[in-house]
Scaffold this motif. Structure first.
Motif, mmCIF file in Angstrom:
data_model
loop_
_atom_site.group_PDB
_atom_site.id
_atom_site.type_symbol
_atom_site.label_atom_id
_atom_site.label_comp_id
_atom_site.label_asym_id
_atom_site.label_seq_id
_atom_site.Cartn_x
_atom_site.Cartn_y
_atom_site.Cartn_z
ATOM 1 N N PHE A 390 -0.939 -44.043 -2.202
ATOM 2 C CA PHE A 390 -0.040 -45.145 -2.585
ATOM 3 C C PHE A 390 1.249 -44.998 -2.313
ATOM 4 C CE2 PHE A 390 -3.785 -45.524 -5.373
ATOM 5 C CZ PHE A 390 -3.458 -46.544 -6.209
ATOM 6 N N LYS A 391 1.923 -46.202 -2.144
ATOM 7 C CA LYS A 391 3.491 -46.135 -2.011
ATOM 8 C C LYS A 391 3.828 -47.446 -2.816
ATOM 9 C CE LYS A 391 3.581 -47.826 2.841
ATOM 10 N NZ LYS A 391 4.117 -47.568 4.092
ATOM 11 N N ALA A 394 9.713 -52.046 -1.723
ATOM 12 C CA ALA A 394 10.541 -53.357 -2.185
ATOM 13 C C ALA A 394 9.578 -54.615 -1.707
ATOM 14 C CB ALA A 394 11.832 -53.473 -1.234
ATOM 15 N N THR A 395 9.738 -55.605 -2.742
ATOM 16 C CA THR A 395 8.687 -56.626 -2.853
ATOM 17 C C THR A 395 9.176 -57.602 -1.410
ATOM 18 O OG1 THR A 395 8.609 -56.816 -5.188
ATOM 19 C CG2 THR A 395 8.174 -58.760 -4.032
ATOM 20 N N GLY A 396 7.988 -57.963 -1.041
ATOM 21 C CA GLY A 396 8.175 -58.777 0.274
ATOM 22 C C GLY A 396 8.452 -57.972 1.531
ATOM 23 N N THR A 397 8.457 -56.754 1.455
ATOM 24 C CA THR A 397 8.826 -55.883 2.837
ATOM 25 C C THR A 397 7.650 -54.792 2.782
ATOM 26 O OG1 THR A 397 10.130 -54.083 1.729
ATOM 27 C CG2 THR A 397 11.161 -56.186 1.918
ATOM 28 N N GLN A 398 7.931 -54.020 3.789
ATOM 29 C CA GLN A 398 7.258 -52.639 4.100
ATOM 30 C C GLN A 398 7.948 -51.339 4.044
ATOM 31 O OE1 GLN A 398 5.149 -52.664 7.824
ATOM 32 N NE2 GLN A 398 4.384 -54.833 7.387
ATOM 33 N N ASN A 399 9.150 -51.468 3.410
ATOM 34 C CA ASN A 399 10.153 -50.536 2.990
ATOM 35 C C ASN A 399 9.948 -49.866 1.788
ATOM 36 O OD1 ASN A 399 11.229 -51.420 5.385
ATOM 37 N ND2 ASN A 399 12.596 -52.902 4.213
ATOM 38 N N GLU A 400 9.542 -48.597 1.733
ATOM 39 C CA GLU A 400 9.317 -47.660 0.535
ATOM 40 C C GLU A 400 10.442 -47.425 -0.184
ATOM 41 O OE1 GLU A 400 6.721 -43.664 -0.513
ATOM 42 O OE2 GLU A 400 7.139 -43.966 1.612
ATOM 43 N N VAL A 401 10.372 -47.501 -1.393
ATOM 44 C CA VAL A 401 11.377 -47.272 -2.234
ATOM 45 C C VAL A 401 11.267 -45.828 -2.850
ATOM 46 C CG1 VAL A 401 11.679 -49.628 -2.939
ATOM 47 C CG2 VAL A 401 10.286 -48.295 -4.613
ATOM 48 N N GLU A 402 12.506 -45.618 -3.545
ATOM 49 C CA GLU A 402 12.633 -44.126 -4.123
ATOM 50 C C GLU A 402 11.931 -43.987 -5.475
ATOM 51 O OE1 GLU A 402 14.368 -41.509 -2.929
ATOM 52 O OE2 GLU A 402 14.794 -42.675 -1.189
#
Length: 568
Positions: A390-391, A394-402
């Motif tokens: 799981f990760k 940020a909504t609409g991106t592939q960038n993992e949040v903290e």
């Protein structure tokens, strides 16, 4: 938490292996393997009649030969519109043996919904019960593909005494089947089978089943799932349960087989592990209590509604529930309050286990995350299964949040679907290759993950109502209601319900020449009944002169949700 970094949830695994081996087998082949290993184990019990694994495999093989005789070939799609009954299981695995694809739908679907499922799947045949003949035959007549109709009868699967009682009671409520060639009885097809079993050429990677969900846009789509997807789920679930083997244990198979939870956990997981499925065709609180008292199932998977019913069931005061080995909730969010109440109930009845909440989507069959034994956190849906990752992005991106930051839940692993049926665009929007090279399923759900790797579900990005564990898509109901000649516009929302978790409420604005009345409300409900599945029917219709709008002119359904919440 991405794979490239250390997965913090692994420290909560205990004796559960971090990785599993997944055999390159079809659904049929893995069940055949179980049948050879545990031939005398009971595979399923239906209304008191038990069938062992050896006999079960024989019945699957006979059904496969009969379906081949009936004209079903590799790649054909066959709709199964059945409750949890033996014929549904025989048909499901027999189709897999032929390399054909079961298309699983709710038997309480309305006529036009059945036609939709038949057409979108291009089904060559449909199996249903005698009691649904009129509805299904009407759906077939509306279908573009005119599939052949197979009719099953529950009485053929009942013990002798029960069958006699059924003939005197339930059978009398079912309209007599016409004496014509519009259908073939399942029992006759099996009896007159003459074809030998064809060569098994199916592959584990082939589409093995079509289930339905709303995808990322909230409109109904077929989900293509492989044998490998289902088998991975079964092996992961058995491992995550905390038991190395569930051989000879029993599963209360009360969740319906058209639902990923019911089919994937309640049926296939139990059968892969050599356990007994206690098949329940119809749910009621009364029968639920009786099943617990008489069958003493080791495992109970269910939606929160099922466990709320447990608290209201009668004649359970003195029941010793020490027979339980696992109680699992999924399909909808389990409130902290309900979990505490169920856990207290279980403890008071000598259960050695607490309820464990899970999470999943039909796009990965069902569960992929579960509360670890002895390490629950209030509000959490647990930690990932072995080999599931799981990760939060940020909504609409592939960038993992903290850790602790809300975003879209993404998951990756061996149970993730092949894709949406004949819909490459939505498949591409949902299954995305990230920078780590893996395919990640963007769930459309918002959530967070803490530093221990526990996942917390917040809400759905897509608009969806879950009632008694069933997904209902408001836009579809609104399209149906708006189709009534007297309706100008409608808005459908889910309102809190102590039993169903949510029930359906429709707000309706009539065309100027019509006035609200009780008679018109009943007319609309009758109109809906012909077009909407029973579980998705509005329980309430409220007439309005207008509906609240957003700044861009869309119906502000959240305003209505807030208004309804304040009235509770």
């Amino acid at each position: 938490m991405t794979i490239s970094s250390s997965a913090p949830w692994l420290k909560f695994y205990g004796d559960i292996p971090h990785h599993l081996d997944y055999p390159d087998l079809t659904l049929y082949q893995i069940i055949a393997q179980t049948a050879k290993k545990y031939p005398t184990n009971c595979a399923y019990e239906f209304m008191g009649k038990k069938t062992n694994y050896r006999a079960f495999l024989q019945r699957i093989d006979t059904a496969a030969s009969a379906l081949y005789d009936f004209g079903i070939r590799k790649g054909d799609r066959v709709t199964i519109c059945m409750p949890n009954a033996p014929q549904a299981l025989h048909c499901f695995y027999a189709l897999n043996r032929l390399g054909a694809v079961p298309n699983m739908i709710h038997p309480l679907s309305a006529t036009q919904e059945i036609t939709f499922y038949l057409d979108v799947s291009k089904s060559k045949a449909i199996l249903t019960l005698d009691r649904f003949y009129d509805k299904v035959f009407s759906a077939i007549k509306l279908s573009k593909h005119q599939p052949k109709l197979l009719i099953a009868q529950l009485q053929t699967e009942l013990p002798t005494l029960t069958r006699f009682g059924y003939h005197l009671t339930e059978a009398k409520k079912i309209p007599a089947l016409p004496k014509d060639d519009t259908y073939t009885l399942w029992s006759d097809m099996i009896l007159h089978c003459s074809s030998p079993l064809p060569k098994d050429t199916a592959k584990a990677s082939d589409c093995a089943c079509i289930l339905y969900s709303g995808g990322t846009t909230g409109t109904t789509k077929g989900i293509c799932l492989s044998s490998r997807n289902f088998n991975a789920l079964a092996l992961q679930t058995i491992a995550a349960s905390g038991y190395q083997s569930i051989n000879a244990m029993s599963m209360l198979s009360i969740m319906p087989i058209f639902h990923g939870f019911g089919l994937g956990i309640g049926i296939h997981t139990a059968l892969v592990g050599g356990a007994k499925c206690i098949l329940v065709p119809n749910f009621s609180i009364k029968t639920y209590a009786k099943l617990l008292r008489t069958k003493k199932p080791n495992f109970i998977p269910g939606v929160p509604t099922l466990f709320e019913a447990l608290l209201r069931a009668e004649k359970l005061d003195k029941l010793d529930m020490s027979f339980l080995r696992g109680v699992f909730s999924g399909g909808d969010s389990l409130s902290v309050e309900l979990k505490h109440k169920v856990d207290a109930f279980l403890k008071a009845h000598n259960s050695p286990v607490e309820i464990r909440e899970g999470y999943g989507t039909t796009e990965c069959v069902t569960a992929c995350c579960l509360t670890p034994i002895g390490a629950s956190k209030d509000g959490s849906i647990g930690i990932p299964f072995p080999d599931m990752y799981f990760k939060i992005v940020a909504t609409g991106t592939q960038n993992e949040v903290e850790a602790g930051v809300e975003g879209e839940i993404c998951l990756s692993g061996p149970s993730v679907m092949i894709g949406y049926l004949d819909n490459p665009e939505e498949t591409a929007d949902t299954l995305k290759r990230h920078a780590d090279g893996r395919i990640w399923l963007h769930t459309g759900d918002l959530g967070t993950m803490d530093t221990d790797g526990f996942v917390y579900f917040k809400q759905r990005i897509k608009r969806m109502i879950i009632t008694s564990g069933y997904n209902v898509y408001p836009s579809q109901l609104e399209n149906i209601i708006d189709g009534h000649e007297k309706v100008l516009i409608s808005c459908v929302i889910g309102v809190k319900d102590s039993y169903k978790m949510q029930r359906i409420k429709a707000y309706v604005v009539l065309k100027p020449q019509y006035q609200p009345s009780e008679a018109l409300k009943q007319e609309l409900l009758g109109y809906c009944k012909e077009r909407i599945a029973k579980y998705a029917m509005p329980s309430e219709i409220e007439f309005r002169k207008d509906l609240p709008k957003t700044l861009v002119g869309k119906v502000a359904y959240r305003v209505l949700e807030e208004e309804a919440a304040q009235q509770e």
